[in-house]
Design a protein around this motif. Structure first.
Motif, PDB file in Angstrom:
ATOM      1  N   ARG A   1      34.160  32.425  51.512  1.00  0.00           N
ATOM      2  CA  ARG A   1      33.799  32.958  49.674  1.00  0.00           C
ATOM      3  C   ARG A   1      34.810  32.887  48.582  1.00  0.00           C
ATOM      4  NH1 ARG A   1      32.178  39.064  52.255  1.00  0.00           N
ATOM      5  NH2 ARG A   1      33.081  38.243  53.794  1.00  0.00           N
ATOM      6  N   SER A   2      34.244  32.579  47.484  1.00  0.00           N
ATOM      7  CA  SER A   2      35.253  33.218  46.666  1.00  0.00           C
ATOM      8  C   SER A   2      36.246  33.992  47.182  1.00  0.00           C
ATOM      9  CB  SER A   2      34.755  33.026  45.648  1.00  0.00           C
ATOM     10  OG  SER A   2      35.354  32.794  43.980  1.00  0.00           O
ATOM     11  N   HIS A   3      37.442  33.468  47.186  1.00  0.00           N
ATOM     12  CA  HIS A   3      38.582  34.346  46.940  1.00  0.00           C
ATOM     13  C   HIS A   3      40.497  33.901  46.255  1.00  0.00           C
ATOM     14  CE1 HIS A   3      39.448  31.928  50.111  1.00  0.00           C
ATOM     15  NE2 HIS A   3      40.700  31.424  49.573  1.00  0.00           N
ATOM     16  N   CYS A   4      40.941  35.001  45.892  1.00  0.00           N
ATOM     17  CA  CYS A   4      42.469  34.537  45.808  1.00  0.00           C
ATOM     18  C   CYS A   4      43.647  34.992  47.031  1.00  0.00           C
ATOM     19  CB  CYS A   4      42.670  35.162  44.133  1.00  0.00           C
ATOM     20  SG  CYS A   4      41.873  35.170  42.929  1.00  0.00           S
ATOM     21  N   ASP A   5      44.336  34.096  46.886  1.00  0.00           N
ATOM     22  CA  ASP A   5      44.859  34.185  48.231  1.00  0.00           C
ATOM     23  C   ASP A   5      45.616  35.027  47.959  1.00  0.00           C
ATOM     24  OD1 ASP A   5      44.060  32.227  49.529  1.00  0.00           O
ATOM     25  OD2 ASP A   5      45.794  31.252  49.378  1.00  0.00           O
TER      26      ASP A   5
ATOM     27  N   LYS B   1      49.505  31.839  37.834  1.00  0.00           N
ATOM     28  CA  LYS B   1      48.289  33.187  38.379  1.00  0.00           C
ATOM     29  C   LYS B   1      48.167  32.535  39.243  1.00  0.00           C
ATOM     30  CE  LYS B   1      44.125  33.658  36.081  1.00  0.00           C
ATOM     31  NZ  LYS B   1      43.570  33.234  35.218  1.00  0.00           N
ATOM     32  N   SER B   2      47.634  33.572  40.032  1.00  0.00           N
ATOM     33  CA  SER B   2      46.665  33.227  41.032  1.00  0.00           C
ATOM     34  C   SER B   2      45.052  32.928  41.073  1.00  0.00           C
ATOM     35  CB  SER B   2      46.503  34.606  41.990  1.00  0.00           C
ATOM     36  OG  SER B   2      45.493  34.755  43.180  1.00  0.00           O
ATOM     37  N   PHE B   3      44.419  31.537  41.486  1.00  0.00           N
ATOM     38  CA  PHE B   3      43.435  31.159  41.329  1.00  0.00           C
ATOM     39  C   PHE B   3      42.286  31.590  42.195  1.00  0.00           C
ATOM     40  CE2 PHE B   3      46.127  29.399  37.813  1.00  0.00           C
ATOM     41  CZ  PHE B   3      45.469  29.300  36.469  1.00  0.00           C
ATOM     42  N   GLU B   4      40.938  31.100  41.490  1.00  0.00           N
ATOM     43  CA  GLU B   4      39.464  31.603  42.928  1.00  0.00           C
ATOM     44  C   GLU B   4      39.862  29.524  43.003  1.00  0.00           C
ATOM     45  OE1 GLU B   4      35.567  32.780  41.921  1.00  0.00           O
ATOM     46  OE2 GLU B   4      36.765  32.573  40.050  1.00  0.00           O
ATOM     47  N   HIS B   5      39.306  30.234  44.552  1.00  0.00           N
ATOM     48  CA  HIS B   5      38.359  28.671  44.794  1.00  0.00           C
ATOM     49  C   HIS B   5      37.308  29.489  46.444  1.00  0.00           C
ATOM     50  CE1 HIS B   5      42.255  30.747  47.519  1.00  0.00           C
ATOM     51  NE2 HIS B   5      41.873  30.324  48.132  1.00  0.00           N
TER      52      HIS B   5
ATOM     53  N   ALA C   1      39.853  45.702  51.273  1.00  0.00           N
ATOM     54  CA  ALA C   1      38.818  46.740  50.992  1.00  0.00           C
ATOM     55  C   ALA C   1      37.948  46.691  49.794  1.00  0.00           C
ATOM     56  CB  ALA C   1      39.272  48.005  50.907  1.00  0.00           C
ATOM     57  N   ARG C   2      38.066  45.181  49.266  1.00  0.00           N
ATOM     58  CA  ARG C   2      37.296  44.978  47.988  1.00  0.00           C
ATOM     59  C   ARG C   2      36.454  43.970  48.558  1.00  0.00           C
ATOM     60  NH1 ARG C   2      39.734  45.630  42.392  1.00  0.00           N
ATOM     61  NH2 ARG C   2      38.926  43.380  42.430  1.00  0.00           N
ATOM     62  N   ARG C   3      35.356  44.245  47.986  1.00  0.00           N
ATOM     63  CA  ARG C   3      34.343  43.384  48.862  1.00  0.00           C
ATOM     64  C   ARG C   3      34.761  41.561  48.019  1.00  0.00           C
ATOM     65  NH1 ARG C   3      29.239  41.287  47.484  1.00  0.00           N
ATOM     66  NH2 ARG C   3      29.626  42.110  45.310  1.00  0.00           N
ATOM     67  N   LEU C   4      34.683  42.071  46.292  1.00  0.00           N
ATOM     68  CA  LEU C   4      35.095  40.649  46.116  1.00  0.00           C
ATOM     69  C   LEU C   4      36.569  40.362  46.446  1.00  0.00           C
ATOM     70  CD1 LEU C   4      33.229  40.277  43.217  1.00  0.00           C
ATOM     71  CD2 LEU C   4      32.510  39.060  45.265  1.00  0.00           C
ATOM     72  N   ARG C   5      37.418  39.300  47.251  1.00  0.00           N
ATOM     73  CA  ARG C   5      38.730  38.911  47.497  1.00  0.00           C
ATOM     74  C   ARG C   5      39.584  38.269  46.353  1.00  0.00           C
ATOM     75  NH1 ARG C   5      38.009  39.567  53.972  1.00  0.00           N
ATOM     76  NH2 ARG C   5      37.816  41.897  53.659  1.00  0.00           N
TER      77      ARG C   5
END
Ligand code: AKG
Ligand code: FE2
Length: 348
Positions: free
Chosen positions: A221-225, A277-281, A335-339
């Motif tokens: 799923r879409s996340h940032c590291d 920035k940290s980008f979503e992937h 703990a966040r649903r979207l990382r």
């Protein structure tokens, strides 16, 4: 959909072995529909490190790193110094690990994240939609104690020596990239390295088996590291995509043979007070081909305090993030649903 549904999800390798044609509900990704637009013109920058030792070459490379970091947070590196033999060795060991019968792999299974140990898993958490992948985390590659080394997979027999060699060469590359990033921010070459010393390192092997309904699932799923940076080895099966923001189209990421992908994580965003920035992937599933990727994450120590460097804070640029320990940060992230967007939850 309750927690139970996910906790009881049948692991991907078992589903694939059974030859299912319909993806179970626990894997169906409704919210992150990847009907999302994909753009096919632009690609992440490629940065060749060959001329790093000449002062003219270094200056050019620093400029390229600056542009790539500001615009993309992702770039390919070539002439990176990690030998082909070492890369082939780790890929072979990983494929052999995932090629073992499920019972053997399950000897290293844990449903819970572990701090320093090794863990095989088929999902990252018990509550969300399941990713269509299985993975092996080698939780601590640096600093490495004898006790931790003993937790590394002993099958295939070549695993430990291949992984050790890979970790050492990748670490040397990480320091090159970190010093270039430091310079690209107008800092002394060793500034970021000193800030993050002793820089923890861990390995994550991602195995994505073919999926009968790839449009319904995501490999990841879409996340940032969450850490400082990741150096990623990918094969030639497509799937990885990044986007610059929620309005931007997804950009597929592939590599030239032998290249590696670098991407910055949340700690780069926090340390630089959002200059970088940290980008979503995310990773798409493939209907036919299995895919392998190997992430080398470089993170602050758990007890380290993370906050913007004073060099990036002044009257015009107040500190955006309140200080927390990296251990706390990881808890918030998990703990966040979207990382993604975790740094914003620390906004001061
Ligand atoms: O499989 C990939 O290419 C990317 C995996 C990833 O995003 C990660 O390990 O954090
Ligand atoms: Fe990632």
């Amino acid at each position: 959909m309750g927690t139970l549904l996910y906790a009881q999800a049948v692991p991907v390798p078992t589903l694939v072995e059974q030859g299912v044609t319909k993806v179970p509900e626990a894997y169906v990704c409704f919210s992150d529909g990847f009907s999302g637009e994909v753009q096919d013109e632009e690609r992440i920058p490629v940065i060749d490190l060959l001329d790093l030792e000449s002062s003219h070459g270094r200056q050019r490379i620093v400029g390229e790193i600056e542009r790539a970091s500001r615009e993309w947070g992702f770039f390919q590196v070539t002439s990176h110094g990690v030998s082909e033999e070492t890369m082939e060795g780790i890929v072979r060991a990983a494929l052999e690990f995932f090629g073992q019968p499920m019972e053997q792999r399950m000897e290293l299974f844990s449903g819970e994240p572990k701090m320093n140990g090794t863990r095989y898993g088929t999902r990252l958490d018990e509550t969300g939609v399941q990713d269509w992948r299985d993975f092996l985390v080698v939780g601590k590659c640096h600093p490495l104690s004898e006790e931790t080394f003993e937790t590394w997979p002993s099958n295939p027999p070549s695993f430990r020596s291949a992984a050790l060699k890979y970790c050492q060469e990748i670490r040397a590359l990480a320091f090159k990239v970190i010093s270039l990033a430091s310079e690209s921010l107008g800092l002394r070459p060793d500034r970021l390295e000193r800030e993050f010393d002793p820089l923890d390192q861990l390995l994550l092997f991602n195995r994505y088996l073919p999926c009968p309904q790839p449009d319904l699932v995501l490999g990841v799923r879409s996340h940032c590291d969450q850490g400082l940076l990741n150096i990623l080895l990918i094969d030639d099966v497509p799937g990885l995509q990044m986007r610059k923001n929620e309005e931007s189209p997804w950009v597929p990421i592939s590599t030239n043979r032998r290249a590696l992908v670098v991407n910055f994580g949340d700690q780069m965003q926090i340390a630089t007070n959002k200059r970088y920035k940290s980008f979503e992937h995310r990773v798409l599933a493939n209907p036919e081909r299995a895919r392998l990727s190997i992430s080398s994450f470089f993170n602050p120590a758990v007890e380290a305090t993370i906050k913007p460097l004073p060099e990036f804070v002044d009257a015009d640029h107040p500190s955006r993030y309140r200080p927390v320990s990296f251990g706390e940060y990881v808890k918030v992230y998990m703990a966040r649903r979207l990382r993604k967007g975790t740094p914003e939850s620390l906004e001061s």
